[in-house]
Design a protein around this motif. Structure first.
Motif, PDB file in Angstrom:
ATOM      1  N   MET A  75       0.834  -1.279   0.118  1.00 14.89           N
ATOM      2  CA  MET A  75      -0.053   0.049   0.045  1.00 14.89           C
ATOM      3  C   MET A  75       0.715   1.086  -0.174  1.00 14.89           C
ATOM      4  SD  MET A  75      -2.967   0.593  -0.180  1.00 14.89           S
ATOM      5  CE  MET A  75      -4.337   1.910   0.199  1.00 14.89           C
ATOM      6  N   ILE A  76       1.924   1.044   0.822  1.00 14.40           N
ATOM      7  CA  ILE A  76       2.946   2.513   0.742  1.00 14.40           C
ATOM      8  C   ILE A  76       3.450   2.637  -0.792  1.00 14.40           C
ATOM      9  CG2 ILE A  76       5.283   3.005   1.776  1.00 14.40           C
ATOM     10  CD1 ILE A  76       2.934   3.567   3.532  1.00 14.40           C
ATOM     11  N   ILE A  77       3.908   1.655  -1.436  1.00 15.55           N
ATOM     12  CA  ILE A  77       4.267   1.465  -2.725  1.00 15.55           C
ATOM     13  C   ILE A  77       3.213   2.228  -3.498  1.00 15.55           C
ATOM     14  CG2 ILE A  77       5.090   0.263  -4.824  1.00 15.55           C
ATOM     15  CD1 ILE A  77       6.295  -1.671  -2.757  1.00 15.55           C
ATOM     16  N   CYS A  78       2.159   1.850  -3.472  1.00 16.64           N
ATOM     17  CA  CYS A  78       1.080   2.304  -4.469  1.00 16.64           C
ATOM     18  C   CYS A  78       0.715   3.752  -4.232  1.00 16.64           C
ATOM     19  CB  CYS A  78      -0.400   1.598  -4.176  1.00 16.64           C
ATOM     20  SG  CYS A  78      -0.333  -0.129  -4.606  1.00 16.64           S
ATOM     21  N   ILE A  79       0.801   4.159  -2.677  1.00 15.16           N
ATOM     22  CA  ILE A  79       0.375   5.510  -2.272  1.00 15.16           C
ATOM     23  C   ILE A  79       1.764   6.577  -2.936  1.00 15.16           C
ATOM     24  CG2 ILE A  79       0.305   7.216  -0.383  1.00 15.16           C
ATOM     25  CD1 ILE A  79      -1.174   4.891   0.972  1.00 15.16           C
ATOM     26  N   GLY A  80       2.761   5.912  -2.520  1.00 13.41           N
ATOM     27  CA  GLY A  80       4.212   6.949  -3.174  1.00 13.41           C
ATOM     28  C   GLY A  80       3.924   6.840  -4.900  1.00 13.41           C
ATOM     29  N   PHE A  81       3.546   5.879  -5.259  1.00 14.37           N
ATOM     30  CA  PHE A  81       3.350   6.066  -6.874  1.00 14.37           C
ATOM     31  C   PHE A  81       2.475   7.094  -7.261  1.00 14.37           C
ATOM     32  CE2 PHE A  81       1.615   4.517 -10.990  1.00 14.37           C
ATOM     33  CZ  PHE A  81       2.633   4.676 -11.845  1.00 14.37           C
ATOM     34  N   LEU A  82       1.286   7.101  -6.383  1.00 14.33           N
ATOM     35  CA  LEU A  82       0.316   8.044  -6.916  1.00 14.33           C
ATOM     36  C   LEU A  82       0.628   9.436  -6.620  1.00 14.33           C
ATOM     37  CD1 LEU A  82      -3.111   5.924  -5.516  1.00 14.33           C
ATOM     38  CD2 LEU A  82      -2.397   6.816  -8.229  1.00 14.33           C
ATOM     39  N   MET A  83       1.409   9.547  -5.354  1.00 16.79           N
ATOM     40  CA  MET A  83       1.971  10.900  -4.981  1.00 16.79           C
ATOM     41  C   MET A  83       2.795  11.463  -5.929  1.00 16.79           C
ATOM     42  SD  MET A  83       2.269  10.307  -0.942  1.00 16.79           S
ATOM     43  CE  MET A  83       2.712  12.003  -0.507  1.00 16.79           C
ATOM     44  N   GLY A  84       3.667  10.562  -6.393  1.00 15.85           N
ATOM     45  CA  GLY A  84       4.986  10.821  -7.571  1.00 15.85           C
ATOM     46  C   GLY A  84       4.251  11.216  -8.773  1.00 15.85           C
ATOM     47  N   THR A  85       3.050  10.499  -9.194  1.00 16.94           N
ATOM     48  CA  THR A  85       2.591  10.836 -10.465  1.00 16.94           C
ATOM     49  C   THR A  85       1.899  12.184 -10.102  1.00 16.94           C
ATOM     50  OG1 THR A  85       2.118   8.308 -10.676  1.00 16.94           O
ATOM     51  CG2 THR A  85       0.735   9.976 -11.791  1.00 16.94           C
ATOM     52  N   PHE A  86       1.385  12.400  -8.948  1.00 18.43           N
ATOM     53  CA  PHE A  86       0.641  13.835  -9.048  1.00 18.43           C
ATOM     54  C   PHE A  86       1.436  15.023  -8.791  1.00 18.43           C
ATOM     55  CE2 PHE A  86      -0.957  17.274  -6.180  1.00 18.43           C
ATOM     56  CZ  PHE A  86      -2.089  17.721  -6.843  1.00 18.43           C
ATOM     57  N   ILE A  87       2.636  14.761  -8.064  1.00 14.21           N
ATOM     58  CA  ILE A  87       3.499  15.749  -8.134  1.00 14.21           C
ATOM     59  C   ILE A  87       4.295  16.024  -9.402  1.00 14.21           C
ATOM     60  CG2 ILE A  87       6.097  16.499  -7.181  1.00 14.21           C
ATOM     61  CD1 ILE A  87       3.666  16.746  -5.164  1.00 14.21           C
ATOM     62  N   GLY A  88       4.699  14.910 -10.228  1.00 10.05           N
ATOM     63  CA  GLY A  88       5.150  15.180 -11.744  1.00 10.05           C
ATOM     64  C   GLY A  88       4.210  15.631 -12.571  1.00 10.05           C
ATOM     65  N   LEU A  89       2.814  15.475 -12.427  1.00 14.32           N
ATOM     66  CA  LEU A  89       1.874  16.040 -13.564  1.00 14.32           C
ATOM     67  C   LEU A  89       1.717  17.668 -12.970  1.00 14.32           C
ATOM     68  CD1 LEU A  89      -1.061  13.472 -13.711  1.00 14.32           C
ATOM     69  CD2 LEU A  89       0.304  14.621 -15.495  1.00 14.32           C
TER      70      LEU A  89
END
Length: 138
Positions: A75-89
């Protein structure tokens, strides 16, 4: 007691000023509409705005109150991936709105090297994030 009241008032005032500045920054630069335009999701602009406000408020409260949520590593990996995607966008939209890359390319005559510049920016972002998450924030 008076000192605690003053500290709470100062913290609340600081939160309002920082939140207002963040919203003004996002509004002036039209980051949310531009992000929706780039992703062809213009009909969800209201959802983006509500999500940004709710997430900022909830995360501020979680950080302020010291609230912890224990979830698994997946779940931490999924949350980190989503947060990274948002920050990148968000960073991409901010870069596009402010026309940073075209100005740099025109000013330094780098028209033939744009793809290398973009690869270098993405690689630098990934490397910096990995260094922070692996070595600094253990």
């Amino acid at each position: 007691m008076l000192l605690k009241f003053f500290a709470a008032f100062a913290g609340l005032a600081e939160g309002f000023s920082v939140g207002t500045a963040m919203i003004a920054f996002l509004t002036i630069l039209d980051i949310v509409p531009r992000l929706a335009q780039l992703t062809n999701t213009e009909s969800y602009i209201r959802v983006y705005e509500i999500t940004i406000v709710m997430t900022t408020t909830i995360l501020s409260l979680v950080a302020f109150l010291g609230f912890n949520i224990y979830v698994g590593k997946i779940m931490i990996i999924c949350i980190g991936f989503l947060m990274g995607t948002f920050i990148g966008l968000l960073a991409s939209a901010l870069t596009e709105v402010t026309n940073v890359i075209p100005v740099i390319v025109n000013r330094f005559q780098l028209n033939d090297y744009v793809k290398y510049i973009l690869i270098a920016i993405a690689g630098g972002k990934i490397t910096g994030s990995l260094i922070y998450w692996i070595f600094v924030n253990k």
